[in-house]
Write an enzyme that holds these catalytic residues in place. Structure first.
Site, PDB file in Angstrom:
ATOM      1  N   ARG A  66      23.306  34.583  28.286  1.00 43.75           N
ATOM      2  CA  ARG A  66      24.001  35.030  29.240  1.00 43.75           C
ATOM      3  C   ARG A  66      23.472  35.752  30.370  1.00 43.75           C
ATOM      4  O   ARG A  66      23.595  35.763  31.587  1.00 43.75           O
ATOM      5  CB  ARG A  66      25.437  35.687  28.731  1.00 43.75           C
ATOM      6  CG  ARG A  66      26.394  36.015  29.941  1.00 43.75           C
ATOM      7  CD  ARG A  66      27.343  34.652  30.337  1.00 43.75           C
ATOM      8  NE  ARG A  66      28.267  34.977  31.616  1.00 43.75           N
ATOM      9  CZ  ARG A  66      29.317  34.469  31.466  1.00 43.75           C
ATOM     10  NH1 ARG A  66      29.677  33.501  30.649  1.00 43.75           N
ATOM     11  NH2 ARG A  66      29.913  34.716  32.462  1.00 43.75           N
ATOM     12  N   ASN A 108      35.533  39.926  45.296  1.00 41.09           N
ATOM     13  CA  ASN A 108      36.232  38.819  44.838  1.00 41.09           C
ATOM     14  C   ASN A 108      37.671  38.841  45.044  1.00 41.09           C
ATOM     15  O   ASN A 108      38.375  39.818  45.341  1.00 41.09           O
ATOM     16  CB  ASN A 108      36.193  39.142  43.213  1.00 41.09           C
ATOM     17  CG  ASN A 108      36.666  37.719  42.426  1.00 41.09           C
ATOM     18  OD1 ASN A 108      36.510  37.077  43.070  1.00 41.09           O
ATOM     19  ND2 ASN A 108      36.741  38.206  41.201  1.00 41.09           N
ATOM     20  N   THR A 109      38.089  37.585  45.110  1.00 38.60           N
ATOM     21  CA  THR A 109      39.466  37.492  45.577  1.00 38.60           C
ATOM     22  C   THR A 109      40.164  36.814  44.262  1.00 38.60           C
ATOM     23  O   THR A 109      39.853  35.943  43.626  1.00 38.60           O
ATOM     24  CB  THR A 109      39.830  36.621  46.724  1.00 38.60           C
ATOM     25  OG1 THR A 109      41.350  36.140  46.865  1.00 38.60           O
ATOM     26  CG2 THR A 109      39.209  35.126  46.704  1.00 38.60           C
ATOM     27  N   HIS A 110      41.458  37.511  43.924  1.00 32.95           N
ATOM     28  CA  HIS A 110      42.025  37.215  42.815  1.00 32.95           C
ATOM     29  C   HIS A 110      43.581  36.666  43.129  1.00 32.95           C
ATOM     30  O   HIS A 110      44.272  37.488  43.814  1.00 32.95           O
ATOM     31  CB  HIS A 110      42.120  38.300  41.907  1.00 32.95           C
ATOM     32  CG  HIS A 110      42.865  38.151  40.687  1.00 32.95           C
ATOM     33  ND1 HIS A 110      42.628  37.142  39.630  1.00 32.95           N
ATOM     34  CD2 HIS A 110      44.131  38.841  40.075  1.00 32.95           C
ATOM     35  CE1 HIS A 110      43.622  37.286  38.802  1.00 32.95           C
ATOM     36  NE2 HIS A 110      44.482  38.314  38.893  1.00 32.95           N
ATOM     37  N   ASP A 142      33.755  45.315  40.112  1.00 27.45           N
ATOM     38  CA  ASP A 142      32.850  46.142  39.099  1.00 27.45           C
ATOM     39  C   ASP A 142      32.727  45.574  37.739  1.00 27.45           C
ATOM     40  O   ASP A 142      32.969  44.479  37.589  1.00 27.45           O
ATOM     41  CB  ASP A 142      33.649  47.532  39.066  1.00 27.45           C
ATOM     42  CG  ASP A 142      35.200  47.556  38.349  1.00 27.45           C
ATOM     43  OD1 ASP A 142      35.209  46.494  38.046  1.00 27.45           O
ATOM     44  OD2 ASP A 142      35.852  48.257  38.639  1.00 27.45           O
ATOM     45  N   ALA A 143      32.522  46.342  36.741  1.00 27.17           N
ATOM     46  CA  ALA A 143      32.259  45.507  35.390  1.00 27.17           C
ATOM     47  C   ALA A 143      33.465  45.012  34.667  1.00 27.17           C
ATOM     48  O   ALA A 143      33.232  44.383  33.728  1.00 27.17           O
ATOM     49  CB  ALA A 143      31.359  46.634  34.410  1.00 27.17           C
ATOM     50  N   GLY A 144      34.348  45.566  35.109  1.00 20.20           N
ATOM     51  CA  GLY A 144      35.730  45.164  34.566  1.00 20.20           C
ATOM     52  C   GLY A 144      36.144  43.708  35.051  1.00 20.20           C
ATOM     53  O   GLY A 144      35.595  42.931  35.765  1.00 20.20           O
ATOM     54  N   ASP A 146      38.713  41.776  37.108  1.00 16.46           N
ATOM     55  CA  ASP A 146      39.765  42.149  38.281  1.00 16.46           C
ATOM     56  C   ASP A 146      40.319  43.735  38.425  1.00 16.46           C
ATOM     57  O   ASP A 146      41.556  43.834  38.653  1.00 16.46           O
ATOM     58  CB  ASP A 146      41.049  41.214  38.101  1.00 16.46           C
ATOM     59  CG  ASP A 146      40.551  39.832  38.046  1.00 16.46           C
ATOM     60  OD1 ASP A 146      39.674  39.452  38.768  1.00 16.46           O
ATOM     61  OD2 ASP A 146      41.013  38.955  37.238  1.00 16.46           O
TER      62      ASP A 146
HETATM   63  C1  GRF Z   1      41.941  30.956  44.528  1.00 21.35           C
HETATM   64  O1  GRF Z   1      43.219  31.228  44.323  1.00 21.35           O
HETATM   65  C2  GRF Z   1      41.120  32.131  43.588  1.00 21.35           C
HETATM   66  O2  GRF Z   1      41.620  33.334  43.846  1.00 21.35           O
HETATM   67  C3  GRF Z   1      41.308  31.515  42.392  1.00 21.35           C
HETATM   68  O3  GRF Z   1      40.936  30.228  42.449  1.00 21.35           O
HETATM   69  C4  GRF Z   1      41.352  29.842  43.777  1.00 21.35           C
HETATM   70  C5  GRF Z   1      40.138  29.163  44.258  1.00 21.35           C
HETATM   71  O4  GRF Z   1      40.402  28.206  45.429  1.00 21.35           O
HETATM   72  N1  GRF Z   1      40.286  32.216  41.433  1.00 21.35           N
HETATM   73  P1  GRF Z   1      39.500  27.791  46.342  1.00 21.35           P
HETATM   74  O5  GRF Z   1      38.227  27.019  45.367  1.00 21.35           O
HETATM   75  O6  GRF Z   1      38.658  28.856  47.214  1.00 21.35           O
HETATM   76  O7  GRF Z   1      39.994  26.610  47.020  1.00 21.35           O
END
Ligand code: GRF
Length: 203
Positions: A66, A108-110, A142-144, A146
């Site tokens: 990895r 990152n978007t969650h 960060d390392a965690g 989300d």
């Molecule tokens: C998003 O909701 C993201 O936060 C999640 O997976 C989805 C990805 O959507 N981890 P896309 O590939 O940008 O359409």
């Protein structure tokens, strides 16, 4: 000069597309200079190719460890000299070498309201828990898992008739708008982070 964005994807790439579309306006202040993925054959890569944006793929399975994969991904991203690295539906945790190289510049978007429902099934976990409001969170990685400092959040209601698909679709609509607005502000204004509190306007 616009901020250089490298975007990493694993799937459909609708968040990526929203950034590409926004960057079409010079006033946005950022451009997508490359798109990377951990797998081939995904719509996210196709979107980049259609937009004439450079792409690269680094698959975990092609490396002995990895850490080797992480080092290869780090190099591939670094070649494009990013100001900000956007993980937009990238379904792998980046490792130590990646975070060291791009410290404070990886977001990152969650699809949940952190710190609730971290991990890969945020919408399903929120639905199963029975919350009435959920949403999406943009954070500094960060390392965690989300756990990073929160840049922005957006909320959506959970409707009685929702299943995971309808809820995630509603989240993604709000998520794209939040991502575009916040990444644009990062590019134009910069951010500062102090004791987990993120503020725009460090520039
Ligand atoms: C998003 O909701 C993201 O936060 C999640 O997976 C989805 C990805 O959507 N981890 P896309 O590939 O940008 O359409």
């Amino acid at each position: 000069m616009p901020s250089r964005l490298v975007v990493l994807v694993s799937g459909d790439g609708t968040n990526l597309q929203a950034l590409i579309d926004a960057a079409g306006d010079a006033a946005y202040g950022a451009e997508v200079v490359a798109v990377g993925a951990d797998r081939e054959g995904i719509e996210g890569l196709a979107r980049a190719e259609r937009a004439g944006i450079a792409t690269f793929v680094r698959k975990v399975g092609d490396y002995g460890t990895r850490a080797d994969w992480d080092a290869a991904l780090t190099e591939a991203v670094a070649e494009h000299r990013p100001d900000v690295v956007v993980l937009a539906g990238f379904m792998k945790l980046v490792g130590a070498s990646f975070l060291e190289r791009f410290e404070g510049r990886v977001v990152n978007t969650h699809p949940a309201l952190c710190p609730s429902f971290p991990g890969t099934s945020g919408p399903a976990d929120a639905l199963a828990y029975g919350v009435k409001v959920t949403g999406a969170t943009l954070f500094v990685v960060d390392a965690g898992v989300d756990t990073g400092a929160i840049i922005a959040q957006t909320t959506v209601p959970v409707e009685d008739a929702d299943d995971v698909e309808s809820l995630h679709a509603r989240i993604k609509t709000a998520e794209r708008a939040m991502l575009v607005e916040s990444v644009g502000r990062m590019a134009r204004e910069g951010i500062s982070v102090e004791n987990r509190r993120v503020r725009f306007g460090a520039r």
